[in-house]
Write a protein that holds these residues in place. Structure first.
Motif, PDB file in Angstrom:
ATOM      1  N   THR A  42      -6.033   4.795  -7.410  1.00  0.00           N
ATOM      2  CA  THR A  42      -5.160   4.457  -5.555  1.00  0.00           C
ATOM      3  C   THR A  42      -4.935   3.822  -5.274  1.00  0.00           C
ATOM      4  OG1 THR A  42      -5.611   6.897  -5.677  1.00  0.00           O
ATOM      5  CG2 THR A  42      -4.799   5.507  -3.337  1.00  0.00           C
ATOM      6  N   LEU A  43      -6.786   2.969  -5.713  1.00  0.00           N
ATOM      7  CA  LEU A  43      -6.040   1.299  -4.775  1.00  0.00           C
ATOM      8  C   LEU A  43      -5.700   0.199  -4.932  1.00  0.00           C
ATOM      9  CD1 LEU A  43     -10.192   1.119  -3.539  1.00  0.00           C
ATOM     10  CD2 LEU A  43      -8.825   1.074  -2.281  1.00  0.00           C
ATOM     11  N   VAL A  44      -5.849   0.575  -6.832  1.00  0.00           N
ATOM     12  CA  VAL A  44      -5.429  -0.395  -7.645  1.00  0.00           C
ATOM     13  C   VAL A  44      -3.691  -0.621  -6.902  1.00  0.00           C
ATOM     14  CG1 VAL A  44      -4.625  -1.140 -10.030  1.00  0.00           C
ATOM     15  CG2 VAL A  44      -6.869  -1.246  -9.383  1.00  0.00           C
ATOM     16  N   ILE A  45      -3.039   1.395  -7.648  1.00  0.00           N
ATOM     17  CA  ILE A  45      -1.954   1.350  -7.547  1.00  0.00           C
ATOM     18  C   ILE A  45      -1.762   0.053  -5.958  1.00  0.00           C
ATOM     19  CG2 ILE A  45      -0.026   3.038  -7.348  1.00  0.00           C
ATOM     20  CD1 ILE A  45      -0.940   4.467  -9.686  1.00  0.00           C
ATOM     21  N   ALA A  46      -1.682   1.029  -4.845  1.00  0.00           N
ATOM     22  CA  ALA A  46      -1.545   0.866  -3.528  1.00  0.00           C
ATOM     23  C   ALA A  46      -1.320  -1.024  -3.548  1.00  0.00           C
ATOM     24  CB  ALA A  46      -2.613   1.278  -1.696  1.00  0.00           C
ATOM     25  N   LEU A  74       0.615  -2.243 -12.149  1.00  0.00           N
ATOM     26  CA  LEU A  74       0.071  -1.864 -11.816  1.00  0.00           C
ATOM     27  C   LEU A  74       0.132  -0.579 -11.327  1.00  0.00           C
ATOM     28  CD1 LEU A  74      -2.080  -5.211 -11.184  1.00  0.00           C
ATOM     29  CD2 LEU A  74      -2.160  -2.952 -13.180  1.00  0.00           C
ATOM     30  N   THR A  75       1.640  -0.599 -10.893  1.00  0.00           N
ATOM     31  CA  THR A  75       1.745   0.334 -10.162  1.00  0.00           C
ATOM     32  C   THR A  75       2.267   1.794 -10.912  1.00  0.00           C
ATOM     33  OG1 THR A  75       4.219   0.224 -10.035  1.00  0.00           O
ATOM     34  CG2 THR A  75       3.352  -1.245  -8.248  1.00  0.00           C
ATOM     35  N   ALA A  76       1.973   1.945 -11.816  1.00  0.00           N
ATOM     36  CA  ALA A  76       1.747   3.164 -12.560  1.00  0.00           C
ATOM     37  C   ALA A  76       1.790   3.515 -13.684  1.00  0.00           C
ATOM     38  CB  ALA A  76       3.288   3.243 -13.339  1.00  0.00           C
ATOM     39  N   ALA A  77       0.923   2.603 -14.255  1.00  0.00           N
ATOM     40  CA  ALA A  77       0.060   2.715 -15.522  1.00  0.00           C
ATOM     41  C   ALA A  77      -1.343   2.824 -14.957  1.00  0.00           C
ATOM     42  CB  ALA A  77      -0.500   1.074 -16.286  1.00  0.00           C
ATOM     43  N   PRO A  78      -1.902   2.947 -13.871  1.00  0.00           N
ATOM     44  CA  PRO A  78      -3.457   2.848 -14.061  1.00  0.00           C
ATOM     45  C   PRO A  78      -3.712   4.875 -13.649  1.00  0.00           C
ATOM     46  CG  PRO A  78      -3.154   0.689 -12.205  1.00  0.00           C
ATOM     47  CD  PRO A  78      -2.016   1.382 -12.614  1.00  0.00           C
ATOM     48  N   LEU A  79      -2.279   5.045 -13.921  1.00  0.00           N
ATOM     49  CA  LEU A  79      -2.504   6.694 -13.911  1.00  0.00           C
ATOM     50  C   LEU A  79      -3.194   7.018 -15.333  1.00  0.00           C
ATOM     51  CD1 LEU A  79       0.803   7.105 -12.144  1.00  0.00           C
ATOM     52  CD2 LEU A  79      -1.068   7.809 -10.877  1.00  0.00           C
ATOM     53  N   VAL A  80      -3.195   6.434 -16.031  1.00  0.00           N
ATOM     54  CA  VAL A  80      -3.525   6.520 -17.103  1.00  0.00           C
ATOM     55  C   VAL A  80      -5.505   6.872 -17.069  1.00  0.00           C
ATOM     56  CG1 VAL A  80      -4.222   4.637 -18.540  1.00  0.00           C
ATOM     57  CG2 VAL A  80      -4.050   6.787 -19.943  1.00  0.00           C
ATOM     58  N   LEU A  81      -5.615   6.302 -16.011  1.00  0.00           N
ATOM     59  CA  LEU A  81      -7.411   6.732 -15.510  1.00  0.00           C
ATOM     60  C   LEU A  81      -7.276   7.509 -14.181  1.00  0.00           C
ATOM     61  CD1 LEU A  81      -8.968   2.775 -16.019  1.00  0.00           C
ATOM     62  CD2 LEU A  81      -8.906   5.002 -18.138  1.00  0.00           C
ATOM     63  N   ARG A  82      -7.044   8.328 -13.966  1.00  0.00           N
ATOM     64  CA  ARG A  82      -6.406   8.625 -12.237  1.00  0.00           C
ATOM     65  C   ARG A  82      -7.410  10.328 -12.472  1.00  0.00           C
ATOM     66  NH1 ARG A  82      -3.536  13.369 -11.927  1.00  0.00           N
ATOM     67  NH2 ARG A  82      -2.724  14.753 -14.231  1.00  0.00           N
ATOM     68  N   GLN A  83      -7.522  10.198 -13.830  1.00  0.00           N
ATOM     69  CA  GLN A  83      -8.843  11.951 -13.533  1.00  0.00           C
ATOM     70  C   GLN A  83     -10.030  11.018 -13.821  1.00  0.00           C
ATOM     71  OE1 GLN A  83      -8.016  16.009 -15.185  1.00  0.00           O
ATOM     72  NE2 GLN A  83      -6.228  15.458 -16.750  1.00  0.00           N
ATOM     73  N   LEU A  84     -10.240  10.438 -14.092  1.00  0.00           N
ATOM     74  CA  LEU A  84     -11.546   9.663 -14.757  1.00  0.00           C
ATOM     75  C   LEU A  84     -12.008   8.862 -13.008  1.00  0.00           C
ATOM     76  CD1 LEU A  84     -11.788   8.204 -18.140  1.00  0.00           C
ATOM     77  CD2 LEU A  84     -12.272  10.958 -17.050  1.00  0.00           C
ATOM     78  N   ALA A  85     -11.148   8.397 -12.465  1.00  0.00           N
ATOM     79  CA  ALA A  85     -10.927   7.441 -11.278  1.00  0.00           C
ATOM     80  C   ALA A  85     -10.461   7.828 -10.287  1.00  0.00           C
ATOM     81  CB  ALA A  85     -11.973   5.711 -11.734  1.00  0.00           C
ATOM     82  N   SER A 139       8.450   8.611   4.070  1.00  0.00           N
ATOM     83  CA  SER A 139       6.952   8.342   3.086  1.00  0.00           C
ATOM     84  C   SER A 139       6.040   8.926   3.659  1.00  0.00           C
ATOM     85  CB  SER A 139       6.916   6.926   3.220  1.00  0.00           C
ATOM     86  OG  SER A 139       8.340   6.431   3.186  1.00  0.00           O
ATOM     87  N   VAL A 140       6.198   8.991   4.592  1.00  0.00           N
ATOM     88  CA  VAL A 140       4.711   9.583   6.071  1.00  0.00           C
ATOM     89  C   VAL A 140       4.297  10.642   5.343  1.00  0.00           C
ATOM     90  CG1 VAL A 140       3.455  10.437   7.168  1.00  0.00           C
ATOM     91  CG2 VAL A 140       4.108   7.688   7.292  1.00  0.00           C
ATOM     92  N   LEU A 141       5.828  11.810   5.708  1.00  0.00           N
ATOM     93  CA  LEU A 141       5.765  13.141   4.882  1.00  0.00           C
ATOM     94  C   LEU A 141       5.181  13.544   3.539  1.00  0.00           C
ATOM     95  CD1 LEU A 141       8.842  14.555   7.276  1.00  0.00           C
ATOM     96  CD2 LEU A 141       5.728  14.448   7.611  1.00  0.00           C
ATOM     97  N   ASP A 179      12.441  -3.829  -3.409  1.00  0.00           N
ATOM     98  CA  ASP A 179      11.690  -3.276  -2.953  1.00  0.00           C
ATOM     99  C   ASP A 179      11.353  -2.369  -4.121  1.00  0.00           C
ATOM    100  OD1 ASP A 179      13.936  -2.365  -0.639  1.00  0.00           O
ATOM    101  OD2 ASP A 179      15.390  -1.690  -1.660  1.00  0.00           O
ATOM    102  N   HIS A 180      10.210  -1.594  -4.041  1.00  0.00           N
ATOM    103  CA  HIS A 180       9.507  -0.982  -4.904  1.00  0.00           C
ATOM    104  C   HIS A 180       9.957  -0.308  -6.894  1.00  0.00           C
ATOM    105  CE1 HIS A 180       6.082  -0.160  -1.697  1.00  0.00           C
ATOM    106  NE2 HIS A 180       6.246  -1.323  -2.257  1.00  0.00           N
ATOM    107  N   PRO A 181       9.799  -0.886  -7.478  1.00  0.00           N
ATOM    108  CA  PRO A 181      10.893  -0.031  -8.881  1.00  0.00           C
ATOM    109  C   PRO A 181      10.449   0.872  -9.195  1.00  0.00           C
ATOM    110  CG  PRO A 181       8.539  -1.365  -9.164  1.00  0.00           C
ATOM    111  CD  PRO A 181       8.931  -1.693  -8.509  1.00  0.00           C
ATOM    112  N   ASN A 182       9.220   1.528  -8.977  1.00  0.00           N
ATOM    113  CA  ASN A 182       9.277   2.759  -8.883  1.00  0.00           C
ATOM    114  C   ASN A 182       9.322   4.111  -7.821  1.00  0.00           C
ATOM    115  OD1 ASN A 182       6.464   2.591  -7.928  1.00  0.00           O
ATOM    116  ND2 ASN A 182       5.761   2.314 -10.288  1.00  0.00           N
ATOM    117  N   ALA A 183       9.597   3.714  -6.481  1.00  0.00           N
ATOM    118  CA  ALA A 183       9.779   4.469  -5.169  1.00  0.00           C
ATOM    119  C   ALA A 183       8.207   4.757  -4.882  1.00  0.00           C
ATOM    120  CB  ALA A 183      10.796   4.991  -5.068  1.00  0.00           C
ATOM    121  N   GLY A 184       7.223   4.377  -5.022  1.00  0.00           N
ATOM    122  CA  GLY A 184       6.107   4.402  -4.343  1.00  0.00           C
ATOM    123  C   GLY A 184       5.321   5.842  -5.332  1.00  0.00           C
ATOM    124  N   ILE A 185       5.712   6.287  -6.312  1.00  0.00           N
ATOM    125  CA  ILE A 185       5.587   8.128  -7.566  1.00  0.00           C
ATOM    126  C   ILE A 185       4.448   7.375  -8.005  1.00  0.00           C
ATOM    127  CG2 ILE A 185       6.467   9.364  -9.495  1.00  0.00           C
ATOM    128  CD1 ILE A 185       9.470   8.539  -8.998  1.00  0.00           C
TER     129      ILE A 185
END
Length: 385
Positions: free
Chosen positions: A60-64, A44-55, A131-133, A77-83
């Motif tokens: 962003t809420l699901v990944i966060a 869930l930290t990466a797969a929802p990007l398939v819908l990033r342009q539709l929703a 991370s903030v930057l 630690d996050h497995p994909n470093a929050g990309i």
């Protein structure tokens, strides 16, 4: 209906690659001992990007949320470093308003801060600031992309308007060229046919006028088409557009068509800027054409008044009022003359004259180095108000 599937396919590819890398990283960090729930959170930290342009907001809420749950449950630690959340935040900044982007930016920064503070190895403030930057950079990049897209849309709309305006200008030029010359040719051809058996000299003169007028029309058409060509060469001969300097030739040609024309010039004649000069010539040309076509037996009068800062052009005729007249508000010729005047910020007036005939009036006032057209209204009927 065609649907562009390329962006959706690219999002599927992006989400698939990032999800696969997330799983590989998770397996390498846990030596394959992670449970199914951990794999679900990691996905869930990466797969929802398939819908990033539709929703984008939901994505962003699901990944966060997945990142926050992953950290709060102590999975490390996050497995994909929050990309994934950075890509989602970039998409929100590109497709949504600034307030929405700001709210999700605060949420993302909060999730990242909590994640750093709950890891087994405490993070330094420099890592949190980094991370903030990164989140701020994603927002700035998205906002810049949105501005670039809007600028591109504005330029495309401007190009469409420019093409439409150029088409109108070309149509106006073609109308002025064809209408005037064909009117003269038609009248002279009819005259030649009428007197061919009784007055050979008049017929020969009419035929000569037809030839001269047709050649001049072809020359003007060729000049207009040469301007539209894109493969110009150094040998191309671009003759200037006609202006008041050749008004005498126009008058002579009209007289040859059988219409008596008087020209009255008052004030000190001077060279006009190219645009207004062509406009004044075309107004005179179209006005004489209308007299030839609609006034019947008549004579015309052209008045040029050069003031200190103004030029007033009046064309009138004394044709019979019982003859049907053109519709001043809707005819192509008068609409074209009015558009020419409005192109330079002014007004053209046209309407019936007192007693008989019709009258066309146009004026130009110089302001600094520019030129602004002003109407010369001759009563309510002439102004159309």
């Amino acid at each position: 209906m065609r649907v562009n599937l390329r962006p959706a396919l690219l999002d599927v590819l992006l989400a698939s690659v990032l999800t696969a890398l997330t799983f590989f990283t998770l397996i390498s960090h846990t030596d394959g001992r992670a449970g199914p729930f951990v794999h679900v959170l990691a996905a869930l930290t990466a797969a929802p990007l398939v819908l990033r342009q539709l929703a984008p907001v939901v994505t962003t809420l699901v990944i966060a949320g997945a990142l926050a749950a992953y950290s709060l449950l102590g999975y490390g630690d996050h497995p994909n470093a929050g990309i994934g959340v950075l890509i989602a935040l970039f998409t929100v900044a590109t497709l949504r308003s600034r307030p929405v982007t700001a709210a999700l930016f605060v949420l993302t920064v909060t999730v990242m801060t909590v994640s750093f503070l709950t890891t087994t190895s405490p993070a330094s403030w420099s890592e949190i600031a980094q991370s903030v930057l990164e989140a701020a950079g994603a927002c700035v990049l998205g906002e810049g992309t949105k501005r670039w897209g809007r600028r591109t849309e504005r330029l495309a709309e401007r190009a469409v308007r420019a093409v439409a305006e150029e088409r109108v200008r070309i149509a106006r030029e073609l109308h002025d060229i064809v209408a005037h010359h064909m009117s003269v040719i038609s009248l002279q051809a009819g005259l030649a046919q009428y007197v061919l058996d009784t007055d050979l000299a008049t017929a020969r003169k009419a035929i000569t006028t037809v030839g001269d007028t047709s050649r001049e029309a072809l020359a003007e058409m060729r000049r207009l088409l040469d301007v539209l060509r894109v493969d110009h060469t150094e040998d191309d001969d671009f003759a200037p557009q006609p202006g008041l300097a050749v008004l005498g030739e126009l008058v002579d040609r009209t007289r040859g068509a059988g219409l008596p024309v008087d020209v009255v010039v008052s004030g000190r004649a001077r060279q006009l800027p190219p645009g207004p000069d062509l406009c004044a010539y075309r107004v005179a040309q179209e006005s004489l054409t209308n007299v030839l076509k609609h006034a019947g037996p008549a004579s015309a009068r052209i008045e040029l008044d050069y003031g200190e800062n103004t030029l007033t052009l009046k064309v009138s005729d004394d044709g019979a009022t019982t003859r049907p007249r053109p519709a001043t508000a809707t005819s192509h010729g008068i609409r074209g003359m009015r558009e020419r005047a409005e192109l330079y910020g002014g007004v053209l007036t046209a309407g019936p004259a007192e007693g008989a005939g019709s009258r066309w009036s146009c004026g130009c006032r110089w302001v600094g180095t520019g030129c602004r057209w002003v109407g010369n209204c001759d009563g309510a009927r002439a102004c159309g108000r």
